[in-house]
Design a protein around this motif. Sequence first.
Motif, short mmCIF file in Angstrom:
data_model
loop_
_atom_site.label_atom_id
_atom_site.label_comp_id
_atom_site.label_asym_id
_atom_site.label_seq_id
_atom_site.Cartn_x
_atom_site.Cartn_y
_atom_site.Cartn_z
N UNK A 204 0.83 -1.21 0.00
CA UNK A 204 0.00 0.00 0.00
C UNK A 204 0.87 1.26 0.00
N UNK A 205 1.93 1.26 0.80
CA UNK A 205 2.81 2.44 0.87
C UNK A 205 3.49 2.67 -0.48
N UNK A 206 3.91 1.59 -1.12
CA UNK A 206 4.55 1.73 -2.44
C UNK A 206 3.58 2.37 -3.43
N UNK A 207 2.32 1.96 -3.36
CA UNK A 207 1.31 2.51 -4.25
C UNK A 207 1.06 4.00 -3.96
N UNK A 208 0.99 4.34 -2.67
CA UNK A 208 0.77 5.74 -2.28
C UNK A 208 1.93 6.60 -2.80
N UNK A 209 3.15 6.14 -2.59
CA UNK A 209 4.32 6.90 -3.03
C UNK A 209 4.27 7.16 -4.53
N UNK A 210 3.92 6.12 -5.28
CA UNK A 210 3.88 6.24 -6.72
C UNK A 210 2.84 7.28 -7.13
N UNK A 216 5.98 11.80 -3.03
CA UNK A 216 6.07 10.46 -2.47
C UNK A 216 7.34 10.29 -1.64
N UNK A 217 8.36 11.09 -1.97
CA UNK A 217 9.61 11.03 -1.21
C UNK A 217 9.50 11.65 0.19
N UNK A 218 8.34 12.25 0.47
CA UNK A 218 8.13 12.74 1.85
C UNK A 218 7.95 11.55 2.81
#
Length: 238
Positions: A204-210, A216-218
């Motif tokens: 889920x985090x990877x998807x949010x970052x993308x 996303x780098x925050x």
Amino acid sequence: MSTGRHILVVEDERDMADMIAYALKRAGHSPVLAADGARAVQRATTSPPDLVVLDLMLPARPGLEVCKQLRTNPGTSQTPILMLTAKAEEADELLGLSAGADDYLTKPFSMKVLMARIEALLRRSAGSGGGDGAAGSVTLGQVVADLGSHTVMSDGQVVRLTLTEFKLLVALMQSPKRVLSRADLIARVMGPGIIVTARTIDVHIASIRKKLGMAGNQIRTIRGVGYQMSAEAEVVAE
Ligand code: CA
């Protein structure tokens, strides 16, 4: 206590679909069955459900495609989706989550566990409509999350997140600088008694970052601990 909810069950195996529908009715809900993806998308469009139980293995149009389609449809872009996977292969489950599912269950499963997961997802979505005084917005760096309308802006662009992604992002934004462990995030977002693997959170985090793009780098990965979000986008070597 809860009033019956409209639940779309997408499953081509008749026995399985009937068993799920029976259990849902017993729990006071109103299930609607769809035996294939085309019918599922059509039903969800004409009458958006409160939740979708979606089998990954469907004839003609795979469950993953159906999931993606439901996510692009404004009426169902945030509808909780629980995916059923036939194999205990992690790859399938992770694919389902990255296609926009909120949770998954591997067959064979117990009806009791399925019902518990459904109730947990319904509770989560009920608490997210702003009815509990959650209006207002949170801003951190380039990201703004509107708690009432559920919209997220990143660098001035609207970002479409699933319900689970939205809740994870808000949990991180509301505790800036604090490192939240995967267990913290599971407890805050999934609710008590829900067993998901830490890997689920990572997907889920990877998807949010993308979806957040540069912002996303925050979100930083703190190796061996969890995740932390700050106002600055930092490029971290992983
Ligand atoms: Ca099936």
